[in-house]
Design a protein around this motif. Structure first.
Motif, mmCIF file in Angstrom:
data_model
loop_
_atom_site.group_PDB
_atom_site.id
_atom_site.type_symbol
_atom_site.label_atom_id
_atom_site.label_comp_id
_atom_site.label_asym_id
_atom_site.label_seq_id
_atom_site.Cartn_x
_atom_site.Cartn_y
_atom_site.Cartn_z
ATOM 1 N N GLU A 6 37.236 41.865 43.898
ATOM 2 C CA GLU A 6 36.892 40.492 43.504
ATOM 3 C C GLU A 6 37.194 40.274 42.021
ATOM 4 O O GLU A 6 37.687 39.218 41.633
ATOM 5 N N LEU A 7 36.897 41.286 41.209
ATOM 6 C CA LEU A 7 37.185 41.186 39.775
ATOM 7 C C LEU A 7 38.696 41.109 39.545
ATOM 8 O O LEU A 7 39.152 40.346 38.694
ATOM 9 N N VAL A 35 39.772 37.585 39.969
ATOM 10 C CA VAL A 35 39.438 36.777 38.791
ATOM 11 C C VAL A 35 40.425 37.079 37.660
ATOM 12 O O VAL A 35 40.923 36.163 36.999
ATOM 13 N N GLU A 38 43.567 35.206 38.117
ATOM 14 C CA GLU A 38 43.432 33.794 37.745
ATOM 15 C C GLU A 38 43.493 33.619 36.233
ATOM 16 O O GLU A 38 44.132 32.687 35.728
ATOM 17 N N GLY A 52 29.337 38.429 36.355
ATOM 18 C CA GLY A 52 28.534 38.440 37.573
ATOM 19 C C GLY A 52 29.013 39.475 38.577
ATOM 20 O O GLY A 52 28.225 40.050 39.329
ATOM 21 N N LEU A 53 30.314 39.728 38.596
ATOM 22 C CA LEU A 53 30.891 40.706 39.515
ATOM 23 C C LEU A 53 30.793 42.131 38.987
ATOM 24 O O LEU A 53 30.698 43.079 39.762
ATOM 25 N N ALA A 106 33.875 29.947 32.025
ATOM 26 C CA ALA A 106 33.628 29.977 33.468
ATOM 27 C C ALA A 106 34.149 31.269 34.085
ATOM 28 O O ALA A 106 33.484 31.882 34.937
ATOM 29 N N MET A 107 35.322 31.684 33.661
ATOM 30 C CA MET A 107 35.904 32.917 34.194
ATOM 31 C C MET A 107 35.125 34.139 33.703
ATOM 32 O O MET A 107 34.920 35.094 34.455
ATOM 33 N N TRP A 158 31.943 34.200 32.959
ATOM 34 C CA TRP A 158 30.686 34.172 33.715
ATOM 35 C C TRP A 158 30.884 34.819 35.089
ATOM 36 O O TRP A 158 30.088 35.635 35.536
ATOM 37 N N GLU A 159 31.973 34.434 35.732
ATOM 38 C CA GLU A 159 32.259 34.974 37.055
ATOM 39 C C GLU A 159 32.511 36.486 36.987
ATOM 40 O O GLU A 159 31.986 37.252 37.798
ATOM 41 N N ALA A 160 33.296 36.916 36.008
ATOM 42 C CA ALA A 160 33.617 38.342 35.867
ATOM 43 C C ALA A 160 32.364 39.175 35.577
ATOM 44 O O ALA A 160 32.156 40.236 36.179
#
Length: 128
Positions: A109-110, A113, A116, A69-70, A62-63, A65-67
């Protein structure tokens, strides 16, 4: 500034610690995508002996995927490596600090992430 999150398991058995690390990573949402047995590789390629040393490529899907995407090229810095190495005191666990490794990328934003992910890896290393 340290670039790893570290912990020593005093007197730990290498294979036992490896199993515990994998379980704790899974408990914190990480899977092990890659594994490099550095000791075996150095013996095979260079005929050099060394203490046990293993690199686990850990990924929280999940993390990641988010990274991605950014910042689509962030994959060059994935997965998060976690090393296990035999030292005289026992077994040392060292996980990359994603905040430090991502510091060259100008993307706030990255960086959030990465923070986190660092928190999750820190919790995992402490839990072993």
């Amino acid at each position: 500034m340290s670039y790893t999150i570290d912990r020593v398991i005093p007197g730990g058995d290498f294979e036992d610690v490896d199993k515990r690390v994998r379980q704790v990573l899974a408990d914190h949402g990480f899977g092990v995508l890659t594994e490099i047995d550095v000791k075996a590789t150095m013996k095979k390629k260079l005929d050099k002996d060394m203490s046990a040393y293993r690199i686990l490529g850990a990924c929280n899907p999940a993390m990641a995927w988010e990274a991605i995407g950014l910042e689509p090229r962030v994959g060059a810095m994935l997965p998060c490596n976690v090393i296990l190495r035999e030292i005289p005191e026992g077994v040392e666990i060292s996980a990359i600090d994603p905040v430090v490794s991502m510091s060259a990328i100008e993307n706030d934003e990255l960086k959030q992430v990465a923070g986190e992910v660092r928190d999750k890896l820190s919790e995992a290393v402490k839990a072993v």
